[in-house]
Design a protein around this motif. Structure first.
Motif, short mmCIF file in Angstrom:
data_model
loop_
_atom_site.label_atom_id
_atom_site.label_comp_id
_atom_site.label_asym_id
_atom_site.label_seq_id
_atom_site.Cartn_x
_atom_site.Cartn_y
_atom_site.Cartn_z
N ASP A 206 -0.86 -6.53 -10.06
CA ASP A 206 -0.19 -5.89 -8.93
C ASP A 206 -1.14 -4.96 -8.17
O ASP A 206 -0.92 -4.68 -6.99
N PHE A 207 -2.16 -4.46 -8.86
CA PHE A 207 -2.93 -3.32 -8.35
C PHE A 207 -4.32 -3.74 -7.87
O PHE A 207 -4.94 -4.66 -8.38
N GLN A 208 -4.78 -2.99 -6.87
CA GLN A 208 -6.16 -3.08 -6.40
C GLN A 208 -6.71 -1.68 -6.20
O GLN A 208 -6.00 -0.69 -6.35
N TRP A 209 -7.98 -1.61 -5.82
CA TRP A 209 -8.61 -0.33 -5.53
C TRP A 209 -9.46 -0.51 -4.28
O TRP A 209 -9.48 -1.60 -3.68
N LEU A 210 -10.15 0.52 -3.86
CA LEU A 210 -10.86 0.51 -2.58
C LEU A 210 -12.36 0.28 -2.76
O LEU A 210 -13.04 1.03 -3.48
N ARG A 211 -12.87 -0.80 -2.14
CA ARG A 211 -14.28 -1.00 -1.79
C ARG A 211 -15.25 -1.23 -2.93
O ARG A 211 -16.25 -1.89 -2.76
N HIS A 212 -15.05 -0.68 -4.09
CA HIS A 212 -16.10 -0.49 -5.09
C HIS A 212 -16.21 -1.69 -6.03
O HIS A 212 -15.24 -2.09 -6.67
N PRO A 213 -17.43 -2.28 -6.17
CA PRO A 213 -17.59 -3.41 -7.08
C PRO A 213 -17.75 -3.01 -8.55
O PRO A 213 -17.85 -3.88 -9.41
N HIS A 214 -17.78 -1.70 -8.81
CA HIS A 214 -17.94 -1.21 -10.18
C HIS A 214 -16.74 -0.31 -10.53
O HIS A 214 -16.84 0.92 -10.50
N PRO A 215 -15.59 -0.93 -10.84
CA PRO A 215 -14.37 -0.14 -11.04
C PRO A 215 -14.46 0.86 -12.19
O PRO A 215 -13.70 1.83 -12.21
N GLU A 216 -15.39 0.64 -13.13
CA GLU A 216 -15.53 1.60 -14.22
C GLU A 216 -15.91 2.99 -13.72
O GLU A 216 -15.74 3.99 -14.43
N ARG A 217 -16.41 3.07 -12.50
CA ARG A 217 -16.68 4.38 -11.89
C ARG A 217 -15.39 5.07 -11.44
O ARG A 217 -15.39 6.29 -11.25
N LEU A 218 -14.32 4.30 -11.26
CA LEU A 218 -13.10 4.84 -10.68
C LEU A 218 -11.96 4.96 -11.66
O LEU A 218 -11.13 5.86 -11.54
N PHE A 219 -11.87 4.05 -12.62
CA PHE A 219 -10.72 4.07 -13.54
C PHE A 219 -11.03 3.23 -14.77
O PHE A 219 -11.97 2.44 -14.80
N VAL B 9 -5.85 3.78 -7.08
CA VAL B 9 -5.39 2.51 -7.63
C VAL B 9 -3.96 2.32 -7.15
O VAL B 9 -3.09 3.15 -7.43
N ALA B 10 -3.69 1.22 -6.42
CA ALA B 10 -2.42 1.12 -5.71
C ALA B 10 -1.92 -0.32 -5.65
O ALA B 10 -2.69 -1.26 -5.86
N ARG B 11 -0.65 -0.47 -5.35
CA ARG B 11 -0.04 -1.78 -5.15
C ARG B 11 0.62 -1.82 -3.77
O ARG B 11 0.91 -0.78 -3.15
N ARG B 12 0.89 -3.03 -3.29
CA ARG B 12 1.45 -3.21 -1.97
C ARG B 12 2.91 -2.76 -1.88
O ARG B 12 3.69 -2.96 -2.81
N GLN B 13 3.27 -2.20 -0.73
CA GLN B 13 4.67 -2.03 -0.37
C GLN B 13 5.18 -3.38 0.11
O GLN B 13 4.59 -4.00 0.99
N GLU B 14 6.31 -3.84 -0.46
CA GLU B 14 6.85 -5.15 -0.10
C GLU B 14 8.27 -5.08 0.45
O GLU B 14 8.83 -6.12 0.79
N HIS B 15 8.85 -3.88 0.53
CA HIS B 15 10.25 -3.74 0.93
C HIS B 15 10.41 -2.52 1.84
O HIS B 15 9.62 -1.58 1.77
N PHE B 16 11.45 -2.56 2.65
CA PHE B 16 11.73 -1.43 3.52
C PHE B 16 12.31 -0.24 2.76
O PHE B 16 12.14 0.91 3.16
N VAL B 17 13.01 -0.52 1.67
CA VAL B 17 13.62 0.52 0.85
C VAL B 17 13.17 0.31 -0.59
O VAL B 17 13.39 -0.77 -1.15
N PHE B 18 12.58 1.32 -1.19
CA PHE B 18 12.09 1.17 -2.56
C PHE B 18 11.86 2.56 -3.16
O PHE B 18 11.87 3.58 -2.46
N GLU B 19 11.67 2.55 -4.48
CA GLU B 19 11.38 3.77 -5.22
C GLU B 19 10.22 3.52 -6.16
O GLU B 19 10.14 2.46 -6.79
N VAL B 20 9.31 4.47 -6.26
CA VAL B 20 8.25 4.40 -7.26
C VAL B 20 8.29 5.66 -8.12
O VAL B 20 8.68 6.74 -7.66
N GLN B 21 7.92 5.48 -9.38
CA GLN B 21 7.84 6.61 -10.31
C GLN B 21 6.57 6.47 -11.14
O GLN B 21 6.13 5.36 -11.46
N THR B 22 6.01 7.63 -11.49
CA THR B 22 4.88 7.68 -12.40
C THR B 22 4.90 9.02 -13.11
O THR B 22 5.70 9.91 -12.79
#
Length: 535
Positions: A343-356, A379-392
């Protein structure tokens, strides 16, 4: 039935391919890593993400790429032996120049390890590859004219200088003359060529009219692949450019590709937007950005038309048998094992061990600031709906105001809202809500309300999005939720905000973020992440 979009959320520029009974769609990912999403289906209704092939530095390194650059408009093809993927890595956005580098990679299987790329050229973007029946391969891309009036947020026709074509092979690269084979229709902004052959004609679909509400799929044909190409009697096959927003839920249609099923049915993909209106205003916005839709076609006089006539695609396509569409469900992620869920991607970096890293939770390593184009630990996932809830839930112990971590609703470095655990010298550990409201003056920030002091321990965070409204909440130890920061403007998380529809090409994301501009890499531990769609 098929319900559009078939790929909800940010999934633009769909390259469509059939190999036997299997259907594939490859979509653009821009600055999100790994590059290119490839989906698979057997029934054209239900689609599964099966690969993100550009997953190492040899294939893609986008550190330093501006927002809405990176991977533009892939083309997925098969020559009877291998899969080929053509893609652009765009390094510059604003101004006269684009610096768009085109590559080809290949693989025996769709989900295997794709080979190190062949560099092809840099003369323009939106490349594609056509495999002719005689074994020859032809490479195409639009030509960018830096002498024109084009800029990143306001492209002009004079910067789009026709479709170039040249023979290409893995052994010899580009060979033969570079030929400008098609100038486009008068609608202009001609890009994204895709060639297919049917009977005695070569057909070239292109995207025209820009990426906004004037977008279109255009079609031309020739008895020689080198042209000259004759325009479709209607110029376009798919467009909503003359359709009022109040009469069609689907808008901004363009940029797709043609496929014929084994039974001879005709389908064409297209990118699309689903604009919704902000209450009490005339403002429309597309929070999911550009998504992927599909329509059936018919042939008449050796020209392709939509099955229903006209140019506007349907939201629902009936006529399929024995196919059940999946119902959207809550996605609960516990971050077990060592792999980041798909579900998740990150930004730009080919070495994710630097980020997470994933190890009994998601450990996000605080790196550079909110607006960094190099090491932005999100580290994020796409919004796919007009109404939704996320928790962490986040465990984070900052000891300086230069460290922060938390939950974000994000479009790009100029358009985001964040709920953060941070530190204020006169308060200690606290919660703050911050936004960048589409400002361009070096990432200008807006803070919402006062800092809220919190004790030690994990903090549960929640974001509720209801169309144009966003509300953050927090709690500790499963107590009652407490709203924080007021109701925020979620229209900010859309193509239309900030630079606008021709300057913003991605879509809304929700995710987990950490910053540590001391350079010490203070980590934030996220125990879980849930995404719950609502009708």
């Amino acid at each position: 039935m098929i319900r559009n979009p078939i790929l909800p959320g940010f999934n633009p520029d769909p390259s469509f391919l059939r190999v036997g009974d299997d259907y594939y769609i490859a979509t653009s990912t821009f600055e999100w890593y790994p590059g290119v999403q490839i989906f698979h289906s057997k029934d054209l209704v239900n689609w599964d993400l099966v690969a993100r092939p550009l997953n190492r530095a040899a294939l893609l390194d986008m550190r330093g790429n501006p927002d809405s650059c990176g991977v533009w408009a892939p083309c997925l093809s098969h020559d009877g032996d291998k899969f080929y993927l053509v893609y652009t890595d765009v390094k510059r956005f604003n101004g006269k120049f684009k610096d768009a580098h085109n590559y080809i990679t290949a693989c025996d299987t769709i989900d295997g390890d794709w080979c190190d790329p062949w560099y092809v050229n840099s003369s323009g973007f939106d490349p594609s590859l056509f495999h002719d029946a005689d074994g020859k391969k032809y490479f195409m891309n639009m030509q960018w004219n830096h002498r024109g009036a084009g800029t990143g947020g306001n492209p002009k026709h004079s910067s789009f200088d026709g479709i170039l074509m040249q023979e290409w092979s893995p052994e010899h690269g580009l060979t033969g003359p570079v030929t400008n084979v098609y100038p486009g229709t008068p609608h202009g902004l001609t890009e994204a060529p895709h060639v297919f052959k049917r009977n005695e004609y070569y057909y070239m679909t292109t995207a025209e009219g820009g990426t906004g509400y004037g977008h279109a799929v255009s079609l031309a044909r020739s008895k020689s692949i080198w042209g000259p190409y004759e325009d479709h009697p209607d110029l376009h096959v798919v467009t909503t450019k003359d359709t009022p927003l109040t009469t069609s839920p689907i808008q901004r249609t363009g940029h797709g590709q043609y496929v014929e099923t084994p039974e001879g049915e005709i389908y064409h993909t297209f990118l699309m937007g689903r604009p919704i209106q902000k209450r009490g205003s005339g403002q429309f916005f597309c929070p999911m950005g550009r998504e992927t839709g599909i329509e059936r076609g018919v042939w008449k006089d050796d020209w392709l038309y939509l099955e229903t006539g006209g140019l506007v695609p349907r939201a629902e396509l009936t006529g399929l048998k024995d196919v059940v569409s999946r119902v959207p469900k809550k996605r609960e992620t516990q971050f077990k094992g060592t792999e980041l869920p798909s579900d998740f991607q990150w930004l730009r970096h080919p070495h994710p061990e630097r980020l997470f890293r994933v190890d009994n939770g998601l450990h996000v390593i605080g790196r550079e600031s909110f607006g960094s184009w190099f090491e932005n630990a999100l580290v994020a996932r796409r919004q796919e709906h007009f109404v939704f809830e996320v928790q962490t839930e986040v465990s984070f112990e900052p000891d300086t105001y230069q460290q922060a971590a938390g939950l974000t609703h994000y479009y790009n470095r100029h358009k985001f809202h964040k709920l953060l655990v941070c530190y204020e010298p006169d308060i200690g550990r606290c919660l703050r809500v911050v936004s960048c409201l589409g400002d361009f003056a070096d990432n200008e920030l807006t803070w919402h309300g006062d800092a809220v002091a919190i004790p030690d321990g994990p903090v549960q965070m929640r974001a509720n999005v209801d169309h144009a409204d966003l509300q953050f909440s927090w709690r500790m130890n499963d107590s009652d939720w407490t709203p924080i920061g007021g109701t925020l403007d979620a229209t900010l998380i859309s193509d239309e905000a900030g630079f606008g529809e021709h300057g913003s090409f991605t879509g809304g994301f929700v995710g987990m973020y950490a910053m540590d501009i001391t350079g010490q890499g203070r980590e934030a531990l996220f125990s879980h992440f849930s995404y719950t769609p609502h009708p």
